[in-house]
Design a protein around this motif. Structure first.
Motif, mmCIF file in Angstrom:
data_model
loop_
_atom_site.group_PDB
_atom_site.id
_atom_site.type_symbol
_atom_site.label_atom_id
_atom_site.label_comp_id
_atom_site.label_asym_id
_atom_site.label_seq_id
_atom_site.Cartn_x
_atom_site.Cartn_y
_atom_site.Cartn_z
ATOM 1 N N SER A 83 51.643 102.186 9.599
ATOM 2 C CA SER A 83 51.644 102.416 8.842
ATOM 3 C C SER A 83 50.456 101.318 7.680
ATOM 4 C CB SER A 83 52.641 102.797 7.901
ATOM 5 O OG SER A 83 53.774 103.820 8.225
ATOM 6 N N ALA A 136 49.443 100.148 3.800
ATOM 7 C CA ALA A 136 49.204 100.341 2.376
ATOM 8 C C ALA A 136 48.032 99.540 1.514
ATOM 9 C CB ALA A 136 50.365 99.388 1.666
ATOM 10 N N THR A 179 48.080 106.311 8.162
ATOM 11 C CA THR A 179 49.017 105.858 9.103
ATOM 12 C C THR A 179 48.674 106.131 10.483
ATOM 13 O OG1 THR A 179 50.455 108.396 8.515
ATOM 14 C CG2 THR A 179 51.229 106.649 7.336
ATOM 15 N N THR A 224 47.929 105.538 0.787
ATOM 16 C CA THR A 224 48.564 105.072 2.232
ATOM 17 C C THR A 224 47.973 105.584 3.545
ATOM 18 O OG1 THR A 224 50.809 106.124 2.615
ATOM 19 C CG2 THR A 224 50.561 104.248 1.821
#
Length: 116
Positions: free
Chosen positions: A21, A23, A77, A75
């Protein structure tokens, strides 16, 4: 100040899966192309996957990897399945404006080791 913070790396056995992930902050996320780039020991950086603001994939992805983004949460991923030892690398989150051709911003990287 732009920040891309990766998480989710680690040690996994061959055949296993990991979800990375990233951010993002300090950028207008919905106006940036997001991507994952990896660098294996002794090798050059290699693009893994990238995704446009509208969710379209911008380059062919390795069949075992899937990139996704959430513009509401800023975000991105990377789901990695059926991992192989050759996937061992530091994985970097990257961002660039839709008007740029080169990555502008980089995360600090998260290491992925595939080993039994």
């Amino acid at each position: 100040q732009v920040q891309l913070v990766e998480s989710g790396g680690g040690l996994v056995q061959p055949g296993g899966s990991l979800l990375l992930s990233c951010a993002a902050s300090g950028i207008i996320f919905s106006r940036n192309i997001m991507g994952w780039v990896r660098q294996a020991p002794g090798k050059q950086r290699e693009s893994v996957a990238s995704i446009a603001p509208d969710g379209n994939y911008l380059n062919p992805m390795k069949g075992r990897f899937t990139i996704d983004r959430d513009n509401a949460r800023n975000t991105v991923t990377l789901q990695m399945n059926s991992l192989k030892p050759e996937d061992t690398a530091v994985y970097y989150c990257a961002a660039r404006s839709i008007y740029k051709s080169d990555w502008e911003y980089w995360g600090q990287g998260t290491p992925v080791t595939v080993s039994s």
